[in-house]
Design an enzyme around this catalytic site. Structure first.
Site, short mmCIF file in Angstrom:
data_model
loop_
_atom_site.label_atom_id
_atom_site.label_comp_id
_atom_site.label_asym_id
_atom_site.label_seq_id
_atom_site.Cartn_x
_atom_site.Cartn_y
_atom_site.Cartn_z
N ASP A 59 7.68 0.60 7.67
CA ASP A 59 7.92 1.80 6.88
C ASP A 59 6.96 1.86 5.69
O ASP A 59 6.71 0.85 5.03
CB ASP A 59 9.37 1.78 6.39
CG ASP A 59 9.78 3.05 5.67
OD1 ASP A 59 9.71 4.12 6.29
OD2 ASP A 59 10.16 2.96 4.49
N GLU A 116 3.51 2.89 9.87
CA GLU A 116 3.70 4.27 9.44
C GLU A 116 2.74 4.48 8.27
O GLU A 116 3.09 4.24 7.12
CB GLU A 116 5.14 4.54 8.99
CG GLU A 116 5.36 5.99 8.61
CD GLU A 116 6.47 6.21 7.59
OE1 GLU A 116 7.01 7.33 7.53
OE2 GLU A 116 6.80 5.28 6.83
#
Length: 527
Positions: free
Chosen positions: A217, A275
């Site tokens: 993330d 990401e």
């Protein structure tokens, strides 16, 4: 057929590469996938019960959004304990059972890792608040003294991605702490060696349990510019730009160079997926060098309008940049953070047609495709969730000016009727629209024209006809995009009128009659 001279670089032959170079990976958002205990929230036993569905769908792996201990202020991306399961989702034993069931079904499992920030309820941050300024406990995060002359002015002009300032005061009012997201998500200080050691230990904890990799993330966000200087701009528009002093700093690559040997030391081709919201395919490729991560999401198609020229340009840039570093392309049209494609492309039948066409196009490309739960059902974004039921911090931090991401997180419809359309024995934590009954798994299974059966057929055909490269075919029609991939010809009509194209159709997102590709449709043809 004449071929265009604008040819994308050839990818490595699929016959000799690892599973993660050409996989279809399905994102499960645990809160909204399947509820096993009837409390209205999805959980790990619910996921386990639906493993046969995912196996039947034809995907190769599952990516799980966070299921860790969390106060759930940001849907689990505010982690209070990286080594435990939140009781709302089950237990570590439930996780082990789910992982074993997935592996038994020949599905790999990738889990989310959230290294940019912790929850404010994490033991480290609670210890930091209890400690004095300048203490080792506070050195794990970004703290700054309050200026007595300007007590209400933060240390710099950074804005939270969720709205408002990126700084909040400690309860005693003496210092500020940094949070690029919600105030309950303080950013870790990656200049601190203790942070490195702890997160590397977390990697090993889940690798030891048998996970097949990590989706990282905010992979572009851990390192901040030296001195935390003012940003040239503020807010959401800074999410994917190297201008931001808090994103895509070169120092972040050193973190992945430390992680890669850890992941590589485990058997079974474990992987890392970044990401990384960056401002070019070239910047994204830097994360994909051989000593860093294995994949990085390409969000260019996810943010692109449904236009032939834009899709072609994005595909070319991705293949060219990734080929330069020997990495697979990673195609994404949807996830838990963005409006669902059906609605993004116009909603109604037109939006659904375009979503089906775009998905078939990406599945014909060489590399990796990610599916977000419900994408295979053609679900639309739920736009009319009452404000009092919304949970996304973006909605609350902007006073409702930005509705946030709850609309793409509504629990899945499995059955045609019942209090939660088969999501679980009770209700659902967000309301499901009544018309989703017709979009449920039960309603679509066996229906030949349904989106679910189209995706099942496409994944089956993709498995037997792997894409090896992209060579554009000149169609002479601006809205008609066509390419060969070494196994099939893929043709997408981005226009609103039928378009002629000769070939024998193997699969199409809408019926092809008399050699005419319907508007907003993709057809796969024999090579």
């Amino acid at each position: 057929m004449p071929q265009d001279t604008d040819t994308a670089p050839t990818q490595t032959s699929l016959s000799a590469i690892d599973w993660w170079r050409n996989a279809v990976i399905y994102q499960v958002y645990p809160r909204s996938f399947a509820d096993g205990n009837g409390d209205g929230m999805g959980d790990l036993p619910g996921i386990t019960s639906r493993i046969p569905y995912l196996q039947r769908l034809g995907v190769d792996a599952i990516w799980l959004s966070p299921f860790y201990s969390s106060p759930q202020n940001d849907g689990g991306y505010d982690v209070a304990d990286y080594r435990d399961v939140d009781p709302r989702f089950g237990t570590l034993t439930d996780f082990d059972n789910m992982l074993a069931a997935a592996h038994e079904a020949h599905l790999r499992v990738i889990v989310d890792l959230v290294p940019n920030h912790t929850s404010s309820e994490h033991a480290w941050f609670q210890a930091a608040l209890a400690a004095e300024p300048g203490s080792p406990e506070r050195a794990r995060y970004h703290f700054a003294d309050v200026d007595p002359a300007k007590p209400d002015t933060p240390p710099n002009n950074w804005r939270s991605i969720f709205g408002g300032d990126a700084w909040s005061k400690t309860p005693d009012g003496k210092q500020w702490y940094l949070h690029l997201f919600d105030s309950t998500q303080p950013d870790l200080n990656w200049n601190n060696e203790e942070v490195h050691t702890e997160m590397e230990s977390v990697l090993r904890f889940w690798l030891d349990r048998g996970v097949d990799g990590f989706r990282i993330d905010v992979a572009h966000g851990m390192v901040k510019a030296e001195g935390l200087p003012d940003a040239p701009d503020t807010g959401m528009e800074m999410l994917g730009t190297t201008l931001a002093p808090f994103f895509d700093q070169d120092g972040v690559h050193e973190i992945y160079r430390r992680w890669r040997p850890i992941v590589d030391s485990y058997p079974g081709d474990r992987i890392m997926v970044a990401e990384a919201w960056v401002d070019s395919a070239q910047r994204r490729a830097l994360y994909l060098r051989s000593d860093e991560v294995h994949q990085a999401f390409n969000f260019d198609l996810l943010t692109a309008p449904f236009e032939a020229a834009q899709f072609r340009r994005s595909i070319n840039e991705e293949i060219q940049s990734n080929s330069a570093v020997g990495a697979p392309c990673t195609w994404v049209l949807s996830n838990h953070d963005v409006q669902r494609p059906v609605t993004r492309y116009g909603d109604g039948q037109r939006g659904l047609d375009r979503a089906r066409a775009a998905l078939m196009l990406t599945l014909a490309l060489p590399g990796v495709c990610y599916l977000y739960q419900g994408e295979e059902l053609g679900l639309n974004e739920v736009l009319d969730i009452p404000g009092e039921l919304r949970q996304d911090p973006t909605f609350h931090r902007t006073g409702g000016e930005q509705v946030g991401r709850d609309g793409c997180r509504v629990p899945l419809p499995w059955e045609k009727d019942g209090p939660s359309l088969g999501f679980g024995p009770g209700g659902s934590w967000l309301p499901q629209p009544a018309h989703w009954s017709a979009s449920s798994v039960a309603a679509q299974s066996g229906a030949p024209d349904s989106t679910l059966e189209l995706v099942r057929a496409a994944l089956g055909l993709r498995a037997t006809h792997p894409a090896q490269y992209v060579t554009w075919v000149e169609t002479g029609q601006a809205d008609l995009l066509a390419f060969t991939n070494g196994s099939l010809i893929c043709v997408t009509n981005f226009g609103d009128q039928p378009a002629p194209f000769d070939g024998t159709v193997k699969l199409a997102s809408s019926p092809v009659d008399d050699g005419l590709i319907p508007p907003n449709a993709t057809a796969w043809m024999e090579l």
